[in-house]
Design an enzyme around this catalytic site. Structure first.
Site, PDB file in Angstrom:
ATOM      1  N   GLY A 123      20.098  18.080  18.280  1.00  0.00           N
ATOM      2  CA  GLY A 123      21.204  18.845  18.568  1.00  0.00           C
ATOM      3  C   GLY A 123      22.164  18.776  19.743  1.00  0.00           C
ATOM      4  O   GLY A 123      22.850  19.568  20.101  1.00  0.00           O
ATOM      5  N   GLY A 154      22.786  22.170  24.238  1.00  0.00           N
ATOM      6  CA  GLY A 154      21.414  22.665  23.449  1.00  0.00           C
ATOM      7  C   GLY A 154      22.275  23.951  23.175  1.00  0.00           C
ATOM      8  O   GLY A 154      23.066  24.928  23.956  1.00  0.00           O
ATOM      9  N   LYS A 178      36.156  23.198  21.949  1.00  0.00           N
ATOM     10  CA  LYS A 178      37.166  22.773  22.886  1.00  0.00           C
ATOM     11  C   LYS A 178      38.514  22.082  22.314  1.00  0.00           C
ATOM     12  O   LYS A 178      39.329  21.891  23.294  1.00  0.00           O
ATOM     13  CB  LYS A 178      36.446  21.405  23.366  1.00  0.00           C
ATOM     14  CG  LYS A 178      35.214  21.590  24.254  1.00  0.00           C
ATOM     15  CD  LYS A 178      34.756  20.401  24.975  1.00  0.00           C
ATOM     16  CE  LYS A 178      33.719  19.566  24.165  1.00  0.00           C
ATOM     17  NZ  LYS A 178      32.268  20.233  23.825  1.00  0.00           N
ATOM     18  N   ASP A 232      34.544  13.299  24.046  1.00  0.00           N
ATOM     19  CA  ASP A 232      34.200  14.584  24.323  1.00  0.00           C
ATOM     20  C   ASP A 232      34.124  14.619  25.909  1.00  0.00           C
ATOM     21  O   ASP A 232      34.483  15.694  26.289  1.00  0.00           O
ATOM     22  CB  ASP A 232      32.593  14.784  23.781  1.00  0.00           C
ATOM     23  CG  ASP A 232      32.190  16.015  24.180  1.00  0.00           C
ATOM     24  OD1 ASP A 232      32.919  17.019  23.635  1.00  0.00           O
ATOM     25  OD2 ASP A 232      31.276  16.353  24.777  1.00  0.00           O
ATOM     26  N   LEU A 245      26.285  26.335  31.858  1.00  0.00           N
ATOM     27  CA  LEU A 245      26.583  26.320  33.381  1.00  0.00           C
ATOM     28  C   LEU A 245      27.789  26.801  33.865  1.00  0.00           C
ATOM     29  O   LEU A 245      28.967  27.053  33.166  1.00  0.00           O
ATOM     30  CB  LEU A 245      26.818  24.973  33.928  1.00  0.00           C
ATOM     31  CG  LEU A 245      25.238  24.053  33.697  1.00  0.00           C
ATOM     32  CD1 LEU A 245      25.668  22.474  34.247  1.00  0.00           C
ATOM     33  CD2 LEU A 245      24.176  24.641  34.437  1.00  0.00           C
ATOM     34  N   LYS A 303      36.656  17.136  28.467  1.00  0.00           N
ATOM     35  CA  LYS A 303      35.987  17.984  29.401  1.00  0.00           C
ATOM     36  C   LYS A 303      36.568  18.065  30.837  1.00  0.00           C
ATOM     37  O   LYS A 303      37.086  19.089  31.361  1.00  0.00           O
ATOM     38  CB  LYS A 303      34.530  18.005  29.633  1.00  0.00           C
ATOM     39  CG  LYS A 303      33.830  18.332  28.391  1.00  0.00           C
ATOM     40  CD  LYS A 303      32.346  18.108  28.435  1.00  0.00           C
ATOM     41  CE  LYS A 303      31.336  18.669  27.207  1.00  0.00           C
ATOM     42  NZ  LYS A 303      30.165  17.943  27.252  1.00  0.00           N
ATOM     43  N   THR A 348      32.770  27.579  16.337  1.00  0.00           N
ATOM     44  CA  THR A 348      32.868  26.358  15.559  1.00  0.00           C
ATOM     45  C   THR A 348      33.718  25.196  16.387  1.00  0.00           C
ATOM     46  O   THR A 348      33.762  25.242  17.535  1.00  0.00           O
ATOM     47  CB  THR A 348      33.926  26.583  14.317  1.00  0.00           C
ATOM     48  OG1 THR A 348      35.229  26.811  14.962  1.00  0.00           O
ATOM     49  CG2 THR A 348      33.882  27.980  13.652  1.00  0.00           C
ATOM     50  N   GLU A 387      27.783  16.022  19.043  1.00  0.00           N
ATOM     51  CA  GLU A 387      28.676  16.709  18.133  1.00  0.00           C
ATOM     52  C   GLU A 387      28.150  16.344  17.009  1.00  0.00           C
ATOM     53  O   GLU A 387      27.576  15.251  16.711  1.00  0.00           O
ATOM     54  CB  GLU A 387      30.028  16.345  18.563  1.00  0.00           C
ATOM     55  CG  GLU A 387      30.556  16.780  19.902  1.00  0.00           C
ATOM     56  CD  GLU A 387      31.203  18.185  20.030  1.00  0.00           C
ATOM     57  OE1 GLU A 387      31.729  18.481  19.056  1.00  0.00           O
ATOM     58  OE2 GLU A 387      31.067  18.730  21.097  1.00  0.00           O
TER      59      GLU A 387
END
Ligand code: ADP
Ligand code: ASP
Ligand code: MG
Length: 813
Positions: free
Chosen positions: A662, A795, A577, A676, A611, A680, A553, A665
């Site tokens: 898609g 994706g 995240k 975002d 990745l 990261k 989620t 977010e």
């Protein structure tokens, strides 16, 4: 002579009794058979229940009696359809006698051990009568002999001790004169020297058979039951358990003493004395090999079986007054022996400050009372403390003759229990090292048996139990990938991956045996109402080994529950995240809990979807390298947007398309504002060992004030249309210089920043296509040429495969 014993299930139904008679007929062809039978399955418990009801003046003893009567009459009438009146009259008379006994108990409301033995003896007397008459009706040359005339005991009612000399003499005399080809003997029952009815203890029919086998010195003793031998663990609790082909007497004895009910512990001694092997066979599967028990076995396996005893209480006698003073333990165990309290387990720390011992739960209070009385003086002097009782415990034991010559077994046992968050209250290892026992909470028994079984007997497959929350776009792909790869994982990686819980925001389902993934969507749609707390509670209550919670989620409330999962030693795998980009304290706390409770916390998909960015970073650091700088394009969605935006397209349309495919977010502002990407690079900085907060990251937004201040997604899209000129200007400026726009994240000398950059031709970022990500790690080892990781960074499919890889990482651990 063959001696066979058939247990409760074997004589528990018309079908099974028919099988028993078939087996006896086969055996009889070579030599006469002696067959010891138990009561019809469940009858001993029912007799005791009826007795207790009568004793407490509860008239429902009559309905319990009626059930017992109906069971027997029904079996007789179905086994012998045109039964002789004399036979059914005799059965009815026996049942009437039983009723009179129960009425008597009711009348005087008392059930002494002596009366209890009279009561339970009906079970075997009735079953042996029915079986004998059935065989007679088939023309078989059979005689029933009442074992009460052969087996003589003391008057220790409910678990009497046998007088071997008299008993063996009686058995030998009787059979030396017997001419019939088949003899049926009721198991369990006996008589005292004074002629009172006694019994040999619950499960005692096995012992009856052992006495007969030993007295007659037959070739083998066969115990026929409802499982195909003595298993590596109780097959009712451990599905993967399998029958052990060969065991030594010692091993069989230890296993049965420690709970393997399939063999009543005293059974071994009489046959061991005469070197008679025991074979355990399955009435329902007569062709299965079963278990062969004899003197020393040559098998090299170290751990041969795992067993458990439930309903244990642990009592601790503690106090400084015990140190160095001899006689305390002698007095303690004398008290227990005098009151016939059986001690199942003892440990004493070398400091002699405390003695800890286990007894059956039913004996715990009496043991405390008697010991506290015996040590009253020392207690009033504060030399020792009153006994402390802990209840709801079980003993789990590893058994094997060869364990003593192998190091590391107990280490492996306790680390396995520890890894699964199973707290060990006490440990004992016999000097012979045939047995290592651990006292644990009863709640953990099933999990303990299964994990230990996996480690010691199934080394090759590891079961992973997965609980997935969020089966939207990514979650759905994950479940499909699991479904598709299940067999591959089992065959190639020896991982048995099972989905135990599934939830979306509306419904949730659980299946302890693994949800069938064939039509999991339909199954989920019939589930109960979803709740995050409820999902956690069920995962906790199921208490399965190698449990993994998977968060698919983007929900803050789900992230807030990770700590609860980790504290239960449930691993957490997340593409969400939020937790890792929350305050450093919260991130750090989760990392700490993961270490403390031995529960992996993996979030590879937080950066670069599938990745292997975080895994690579962790490996660099683990091998002693140090990250000096990170340069990265971490937003698949922003890369998609800037790769498709030019003077022939509109910024608004490109963003819409990215969302439709898609790549963004659910709220595209999180991507476009740079939040975002900032999250990261924050996670990468933290994983590189830097203490950093989200606010510490410089974020020069390329959006306009109006874009940033929009208060809904729709509003945001409107401002994109209004500000098209602003975006076209950004494109034109870069294009003029022959550069491309890329949204870049940088980490350098402990500082991080994110923002749009003009990337000149020749730069590794220049040709980054579609929704790809790229990460360049500069480290002490990769000084000039960075370690580069590049590929699709957004994706559903690649994110799902990243989650999948994290799950497998736990499996390979
Ligand atoms: P019977 O009535 O034939 O004497 P029991 O119920 O006394 O049978 O014993 C057989 C049962 O013992 C099995 O059905 C199984 O549930 C239980 N059991 C416990 N531990 C083990 C084990 N290690 N191997 C086989 N059976 C076990
Ligand atoms: N019927 C007795 C019991 O249930 C003895 C036996 O089955 O071995 O304990
Ligand atoms: Mg039994």
């Amino acid at each position: 002579m063959h001696v066979l014993k058939f247990g409760g299930t074997s004589v528990g139904s018309v079908e099974n009794i028919t099988k028993v008679i078939q087996i006896l007929e086969d055996y009889k062809k070579s030599q006469p058979v002696i067959c010891v039978v138990s009561a019809v399955g469940g009858i001993t418990d029912k007799l005791l229940k009826a007795g207790h009801l009568a004793q407490t003046k509860d008239e429902s003893y009559l309905s319990e009696y009626k059930t017992i009567k109906d069971i027997h009459l029904n079996i007789l009438s179905r086994l012998i359809p045109n039964v002789d009146k004399a036979v059914s009259d005799k059965l009815n008379t026996k049942l009437d006698n039983l009723k009179s006994l129960l009425d008597g108990i009711y009348l005087i409301n008392e059930l002494s051990p002596k009366t209890s033995d009279k009561l339970v003896s009906f079970g075997e007397l009735l079953s042996s009568y029915i079986i004998t008459e059935t065989m007679k009706s088939k023309g078989i040359d059979v005689v029933r002999k009442n074992t009460q005339e052969l087996i003589i005991t003391n008057d220790n009612f409910t678990k009497a001790e046998v007088n071997y000399n008299t008993t063996y003499k009686n058995i030998q005399e009787y059979f030396s004169n017997a001419t019939q080809s088949a003899t049926i003997l009721p198991g369990f029952v006996s008589k005292s020297q004074q002629g009172e009815i006694t019994t040999l203890g619950r499960g005692g029919s096995d012992f009856t058979a052992a006495l007969v086998a030993s007295a007659l010195e037959v070739d083998t003793l066969e115990i026929w039951t409802d499982v195909s031998g003595m298993y590596t663990a109780n097959p009712k609790l451990v599905k993967q358990a399998y029958p052990i082909k060969k065991l030594s007497y010692q091993e069989a004895m230890e296993l049965s003493h420690f709970g393997a009910k399939v063999l009543y512990p005293p059974t071994v001694q009489p046959v061991l004395d005469k070197n008679i092997p025991i074979v355990i066979k399955n009435t329902m599967e007569p062709d299965a090999d079963g278990t062969y028990i004899a003197h020393e076995q040559t098998n090299n396996l170290t751990v041969r079986g795992i067993s458990n005893i439930n309903d244990i209480s642990l009592l601790t006698l503690e106090g400084s007054g015990m140190v160095g003073i001899p006689g305390f333990s002698k007095r303690l165990f004398e008290v227990l022996a005098n009151h016939k309290i059986n001690v199942v387990f003892i440990t004493q720390a070398s400091s002699e400050h405390s003695i800890c011992f286990g007894v059956n739960k039913a004996d715990a209070n009496q043991a405390k009372e008697k010991i506290d009385q015996a040590f009253e003086y020392e207690i009033t002097q504060h030399k020792i403390n009153p006994i402390v009782i802990e209840t709801d415990l079980s003993i789990v034991a590893l058994i094997g003759d060869n364990m003593k010559s192998h190091q590391g077994i107990s280490g492996k046992m306790f680390s396995t229990l520890g890894k699964n968050n199973i707290n060990v209250r006490a440990i004992a290892q016999g000097a012979s090292e045939k047995n290592i026992s651990a006292v644990i909470s009863e709640h953990d028994v099933k999990k303990a048996l299964n994990t230990l079984h996996e480690v010691f007997f199934e080394v090759k497959t590891k079961q992973l139990n997965v609980f997935i929350t969020g089966v939207g776009n990514v979650g759905e792909r994950l479940v499909e990938q699991i479904k598709q790869q299940k067999k591959y994982l089992k065959d190639n990686l020896k991982i048995n991956l099972r989905v135990i819980g599934l939830s979306n925001s509306r419904q949730m389902v659980f299946d302890e045996d693994g949800i069938s993934l064939k039509n999991w969507k339909a199954v989920l749609s019939t589930g109960e109402t979803a709740s995050l707390e409820g999902f956690f509670k069920t995962a906790k209550a199921l208490n399965l080994r190698n449990s993994i919670f998977v968060d698919v989620t983007a929900n803050k409330d789900v992230a807030n529950l990770y700590a609860n999962y980790l504290k239960e030693s449930i691993a957490v795998v997340a593409c969400n995240k939020i937790a890792c980009s929350d305050t450093f304290d919260k991130y750090n706390q989760l990392k700490y809990l993961s270490r403390k409770y031995n529960a992996p916390f993996l979030f590879e998909t937080n950066v670069g979807a599938g990745l292997p960015v975080i895994d690579t970073l962790n490996n660099l650091i683990a091998s002693g390298d140090k990250v000096t700088s990170i340069q990265a394009v971490l937003s698949g969605s922003l890369n998609f947007v800037f790769n498709n935006f030019n003077d022939t397209t509109k910024f608004h349309d490109v963003v819409k398309q990215a969302q439709a495919e898609g790549y963004t977010e659910p709220d595209p502002r999180i991507d476009l504002s740079g939040v975002d990407v900032a999250r990261k690079i924050l996670i990468l900085a933290r994983e590189s060992g830097t203490v950093m907060e989200l606010e510490d990251i410089t974020n020069d937004s390329f959006l306009t004030k109006a874009n940033l201040e929009s208060n809904s997604v729709d509003d945001f899209y409107k401002t994109l249309i209004d500000d098209e000129a602003h975006f076209q200007k950004l494109f034109a400026q870069a294009n003029e210089k022959g550069s491309k726009l890329k949204y870049v994240a940088e980490f350098n000398e402990g500082k991080a920043k994110v923002g749009l950059k003009e990337i000149p031709q020749g730069h590794p970022f220049y040709n980054l296509e579609g929704k790809d990500n790229i990460v360049m790690f500069y480290t002490q080892r990769y000084k000039e040429q960075p370690m580069i990781i590049k590929g699709a960074g957004a994706g559903a499919d690649v994110t799902a495969s990243g989650l999948f890889a994290d799950i497998i990482r736990i499996g390979n651990d």
